[in-house]
Motif scaffolding. Structure first.
Motif, PDB file in Angstrom:
ATOM      1  N   MET A   8       0.828  -1.213   0.000  1.00 10.46           N
ATOM      2  CA  MET A   8       0.000   0.000   0.000  1.00 10.46           C
ATOM      3  C   MET A   8       0.857   1.256   0.000  1.00 10.46           C
ATOM      4  SD  MET A   8      -3.387  -0.821   2.325  1.00 10.46           S
ATOM      5  CE  MET A   8      -2.547  -1.491   3.756  1.00 10.46           C
ATOM      6  N   GLU A   9       2.025   1.219   0.646  1.00  9.17           N
ATOM      7  CA  GLU A   9       2.901   2.388   0.647  1.00  9.17           C
ATOM      8  C   GLU A   9       3.382   2.737  -0.762  1.00  9.17           C
ATOM      9  OE1 GLU A   9       5.032   2.362   5.054  1.00  9.17           O
ATOM     10  OE2 GLU A   9       6.071   1.482   3.344  1.00  9.17           O
ATOM     11  N   LEU A  10       3.489   1.719  -1.631  1.00  8.43           N
ATOM     12  CA  LEU A  10       4.055   1.927  -2.967  1.00  8.43           C
ATOM     13  C   LEU A  10       3.002   2.023  -4.060  1.00  8.43           C
ATOM     14  CD1 LEU A  10       7.028  -0.619  -2.754  1.00  8.43           C
ATOM     15  CD2 LEU A  10       7.121   1.861  -2.445  1.00  8.43           C
ATOM     16  N   ASN A  11       1.743   1.766  -3.732  1.00  6.75           N
ATOM     17  CA  ASN A  11       0.706   1.712  -4.770  1.00  6.75           C
ATOM     18  C   ASN A  11      -0.550   2.451  -4.312  1.00  6.75           C
ATOM     19  OD1 ASN A  11       1.786  -0.522  -6.847  1.00  6.75           O
ATOM     20  ND2 ASN A  11       2.258  -1.195  -4.767  1.00  6.75           N
ATOM     21  N   ASP A  12      -1.219   3.042  -5.263  1.00  3.85           N
ATOM     22  CA  ASP A  12      -2.493   3.698  -4.989  1.00  3.85           C
ATOM     23  C   ASP A  12      -3.643   2.723  -5.259  1.00  3.85           C
ATOM     24  OD1 ASP A  12      -1.280   6.147  -4.372  1.00  3.85           O
ATOM     25  OD2 ASP A  12      -1.177   6.687  -6.510  1.00  3.85           O
ATOM     26  N   PRO A  13      -4.777   2.921  -4.581  1.00  2.00           N
ATOM     27  CA  PRO A  13      -5.942   2.072  -4.860  1.00  2.00           C
ATOM     28  C   PRO A  13      -6.417   2.273  -6.296  1.00  2.00           C
ATOM     29  CG  PRO A  13      -6.176   3.291  -2.787  1.00  2.00           C
ATOM     30  CD  PRO A  13      -5.012   3.883  -3.509  1.00  2.00           C
ATOM     31  N   PRO A  14      -7.160   1.321  -6.860  1.00  2.00           N
ATOM     32  CA  PRO A  14      -7.609   0.067  -6.232  1.00  2.00           C
ATOM     33  C   PRO A  14      -6.488  -0.976  -6.140  1.00  2.00           C
ATOM     34  CG  PRO A  14      -8.345   0.157  -8.500  1.00  2.00           C
ATOM     35  CD  PRO A  14      -7.712   1.496  -8.221  1.00  2.00           C
ATOM     36  N   ILE A  15      -6.579  -1.808  -5.111  1.00  2.00           N
ATOM     37  CA  ILE A  15      -5.564  -2.835  -4.849  1.00  2.00           C
ATOM     38  C   ILE A  15      -6.256  -4.166  -4.602  1.00  2.00           C
ATOM     39  CG2 ILE A  15      -3.950  -3.665  -3.091  1.00  2.00           C
ATOM     40  CD1 ILE A  15      -2.991  -0.789  -2.782  1.00  2.00           C
ATOM     41  N   ARG A  16      -5.715  -5.202  -5.214  1.00  2.00           N
ATOM     42  CA  ARG A  16      -6.147  -6.575  -4.920  1.00  2.00           C
ATOM     43  C   ARG A  16      -4.916  -7.446  -4.986  1.00  2.00           C
ATOM     44  NH1 ARG A  16     -10.450  -4.162  -7.113  1.00  2.00           N
ATOM     45  NH2 ARG A  16     -12.537  -4.651  -6.307  1.00  2.00           N
ATOM     46  N   ILE A  17      -4.408  -7.878  -3.835  1.00  2.00           N
ATOM     47  CA  ILE A  17      -3.189  -8.691  -3.811  1.00  2.00           C
ATOM     48  C   ILE A  17      -3.409  -9.943  -2.976  1.00  2.00           C
ATOM     49  CG2 ILE A  17      -1.645  -6.719  -4.128  1.00  2.00           C
ATOM     50  CD1 ILE A  17      -0.966  -6.989  -1.096  1.00  2.00           C
ATOM     51  N   VAL A  18      -2.636 -10.965  -3.297  1.00  2.00           N
ATOM     52  CA  VAL A  18      -2.545 -12.179  -2.485  1.00  2.00           C
ATOM     53  C   VAL A  18      -1.073 -12.330  -2.115  1.00  2.00           C
ATOM     54  CG1 VAL A  18      -2.441 -13.571  -4.599  1.00  2.00           C
ATOM     55  CG2 VAL A  18      -2.906 -14.681  -2.406  1.00  2.00           C
ATOM     56  N   ALA A  19      -0.798 -12.528  -0.824  1.00  2.00           N
ATOM     57  CA  ALA A  19       0.572 -12.522  -0.309  1.00  2.00           C
ATOM     58  C   ALA A  19       0.887 -13.843   0.390  1.00  2.00           C
ATOM     59  CB  ALA A  19       0.770 -11.350   0.649  1.00  2.00           C
ATOM     60  N   PRO A  20       1.553 -14.762  -0.308  1.00  2.00           N
ATOM     61  CA  PRO A  20       1.980 -16.005   0.334  1.00  2.00           C
ATOM     62  C   PRO A  20       3.379 -15.853   0.934  1.00  2.00           C
ATOM     63  CG  PRO A  20       2.397 -16.134  -2.016  1.00  2.00           C
ATOM     64  CD  PRO A  20       1.837 -14.754  -1.756  1.00  2.00           C
ATOM     65  N   GLY A  21       3.683 -16.648   1.953  1.00  2.00           N
ATOM     66  CA  GLY A  21       5.038 -16.587   2.486  1.00  2.00           C
ATOM     67  C   GLY A  21       5.199 -17.386   3.766  1.00  2.00           C
ATOM     68  N   ARG A  22       6.470 -17.496   4.183  1.00  2.00           N
ATOM     69  CA  ARG A  22       6.822 -18.234   5.396  1.00  2.00           C
ATOM     70  C   ARG A  22       6.789 -17.289   6.590  1.00  2.00           C
ATOM     71  NH1 ARG A  22      11.261 -19.924   3.647  1.00  2.00           N
ATOM     72  NH2 ARG A  22      10.611 -21.957   2.880  1.00  2.00           N
ATOM     73  N   CYS A  23       6.287 -17.784   7.718  1.00  2.00           N
ATOM     74  CA  CYS A  23       6.174 -16.983   8.934  1.00  2.00           C
ATOM     75  C   CYS A  23       6.761 -17.754  10.115  1.00  2.00           C
ATOM     76  CB  CYS A  23       4.716 -16.629   9.213  1.00  2.00           C
ATOM     77  SG  CYS A  23       3.911 -15.735   7.868  1.00  2.00           S
ATOM     78  N   TYR A  24       6.972 -17.033  11.235  1.00  2.00           N
ATOM     79  CA  TYR A  24       7.674 -17.618  12.375  1.00  2.00           C
ATOM     80  C   TYR A  24       7.022 -17.176  13.678  1.00  2.00           C
ATOM     81  CZ  TYR A  24      11.229 -17.916   8.709  1.00  2.00           C
ATOM     82  OH  TYR A  24      11.889 -18.154   7.538  1.00  2.00           O
ATOM     83  N   ARG A  25       6.753 -18.127  14.561  1.00  2.00           N
ATOM     84  CA  ARG A  25       6.275 -17.815  15.897  1.00  2.00           C
ATOM     85  C   ARG A  25       6.834 -18.842  16.879  1.00  2.00           C
ATOM     86  NH1 ARG A  25      -0.191 -16.393  14.840  1.00  2.00           N
ATOM     87  NH2 ARG A  25       0.178 -14.857  13.176  1.00  2.00           N
ATOM     88  N   ARG A  26       7.049 -18.408  18.118  1.00  5.23           N
ATOM     89  CA  ARG A  26       7.629 -19.309  19.114  1.00  5.23           C
ATOM     90  C   ARG A  26       6.561 -20.219  19.709  1.00  5.23           C
ATOM     91  NH1 ARG A  26       9.407 -17.581  23.510  1.00  5.23           N
ATOM     92  NH2 ARG A  26       8.494 -15.488  23.529  1.00  5.23           N
ATOM     93  N   ASP A  27       5.895 -20.950  18.815  1.00  4.38           N
ATOM     94  CA  ASP A  27       4.878 -21.902  19.264  1.00  4.38           C
ATOM     95  C   ASP A  27       5.540 -23.188  19.743  1.00  4.38           C
ATOM     96  OD1 ASP A  27       2.483 -20.603  19.034  1.00  4.38           O
ATOM     97  OD2 ASP A  27       2.221 -21.100  16.917  1.00  4.38           O
ATOM     98  N   THR A  28       4.902 -23.832  20.687  1.00  6.20           N
ATOM     99  CA  THR A  28       5.328 -25.172  21.084  1.00  6.20           C
ATOM    100  C   THR A  28       4.831 -26.153  20.024  1.00  6.20           C
ATOM    101  OG1 THR A  28       5.187 -24.598  23.431  1.00  6.20           O
ATOM    102  CG2 THR A  28       5.170 -26.953  22.854  1.00  6.20           C
ATOM    103  N   GLU A  29       5.755 -26.886  19.445  1.00  6.14           N
ATOM    104  CA  GLU A  29       5.380 -27.757  18.330  1.00  6.14           C
ATOM    105  C   GLU A  29       4.590 -28.966  18.821  1.00  6.14           C
ATOM    106  OE1 GLU A  29       8.490 -28.804  15.719  1.00  6.14           O
ATOM    107  OE2 GLU A  29       8.948 -26.742  15.150  1.00  6.14           O
ATOM    108  N   ASP A  30       3.493 -29.209  18.125  1.00 10.04           N
ATOM    109  CA  ASP A  30       2.689 -30.400  18.390  1.00 10.04           C
ATOM    110  C   ASP A  30       2.035 -30.795  17.072  1.00 10.04           C
ATOM    111  OD1 ASP A  30       0.521 -28.672  18.013  1.00 10.04           O
ATOM    112  OD2 ASP A  30       0.251 -28.338  20.163  1.00 10.04           O
TER     113      ASP A  30
END
Length: 336
Positions: free
Chosen positions: A189-211
């Motif tokens: 949004m900082e780089l583009n003016d409306p109208p905007i329609r985007i899909v943003a895939p990617g890897r994320c990280y959180r300190r979850d306890t793995e189960d």
């Protein structure tokens, strides 16, 4: 005036000897480089034929045309012989190269088993295809983020209680590993003016306890639409169309929820195999977020939604443990 002292029989004999020697050497030349060396040795500016012709000045004037004619005939003969030998050697080289590089098509090939697209990647591709078909474009951003893009610009300041919902990996320089791909929305949004329609895939990280259903590293896809006049109805229609395309004709329900960067917000459930499954969160973009990127919330509205890829892949493929995605067990991966 000096009287010539050389007899033409001497030069005639030298030319005859040169012819015999040169023809034999050319016939036995082993390669093109050797053949070129012979050409220079016999016919070059300092070659043997030139040396013989340099002696013509010592001949009587009446003998010089005879020796000149013999020399020219010898030169033409040697050039013709050199060309024939060059053609023979070149043809032999091509034949040897073809023989060395020939492929026996009757031999069995070396078998290399084909790989498989990882179930997470195939799920991401399938989801992106759906949204691209709805007019969205793909965008991504860095996995190491600043606190501003990951939290503050998304209406989550340092003292906001919503930060407790996301156990975060902070780095020594003050940056962090992004906890969601919502930061991509701010950057776009900082780089583009409306109208905007985007899909943003990617890897994320959180300190979850793995189960069986949680992992410290996971994949997320978020969508964002900004335009004049967008309402919660547009959000429900988009989400319903997406889920119907992915899961088929299944019951869907929206439950009121809370996210700091959307208002109102909702959780979305689908009825799958006799029970309700929470699959994503969504909501209308909070006006404070629009102000942070320079949009006028009196003119523009928008909606966003986000979900974990692993959750969708587990449901679609009936996988019982999220950790199976990360073990690289071929017995598991070969099923897809």
């Amino acid at each position: 005036m000096t009287t010539p002292t050389l007899d033409r029989t001497v030069l005639t004999a030298q030319l005859t000897d040169l012819e015999t020697k040169a023809l034999e050497a050319i016939a036995h030349a082993a390669d093109l480089d050797s053949l070129e060396q012979l050409r220079v040795a016999y016919l070059g500016k300092k070659g043997e034929l030139s040396q013989i012709l340099a002696l013509m000045g010592k001949l009587p004037a009446s003998d010089r045309p005879h020796i000149g004619s013999l020399a020219n005939t010898l030169k033409e003969k040697l050039l013709h012989t050199l060309e024939e030998r060059r053609h023979t050697l070149h043809t032999a080289n091509i034949a040897a190269q073809l023989a060395a590089e020939s492929l026996d098509v009757t031999m069995p090939a070396v078998f290399r088993p084909q790989g498989h697209i990882h179930p997470l990647n195939s799920t991401i591709d399938r989801i992106i295809d759906i949204f691209v078909g709805l007019g969205y474009t793909v965008d991504d951003g860095p996995e190491m983020e600043s606190d501003y893009y990951n939290f503050e610009a998304l209406n989550t300041p340092a003292d906001h209680p919503a930060r407790d919902m996301q156990d975060t990996f902070y780095l020594p320089d003050g940056n962090l590993l992004r906890t969601h791909t919502s930061s991509v929305q701010i950057r776009h949004m900082e780089l583009n003016d409306p109208p905007i329609r985007i899909v943003a895939p990617g890897r994320c990280y959180r300190r979850d306890t793995e189960d069986a259903t949680h992992a410290a590293v996971f994949h997320q896809i978020e969508i964002l639409a900004i335009d004049e006049g967008l309402t919660f109805t547009d959000l429900k229609g988009t989400v319903s169309t997406f889920l119907a395309e992915l899961f088929g004709d299944v019951p869907i329900r929206f439950r009121a929820s809370y996210f700091p960067f959307t208002e109102p917000s909702a959780e979305v459930d689908v009825q799958w195999q006799g029970r309700w499954l929470e699959v994503m969160g969504c909501g209308m973009v909070d006006p404070a977020v629009l102000k942070n990127v320079g949009y006028d919330p009196e003119i523009y509205t928008g909606f966003a939604a986000g979900f974990g890829v692993e959750r969708f892949a587990m449901v679609l493929h009936q996988i019982d443990d999220i950790r199976r995605f990360y073990t690289s067990d071929l017995r598991f991966l070969r099923q897809f």
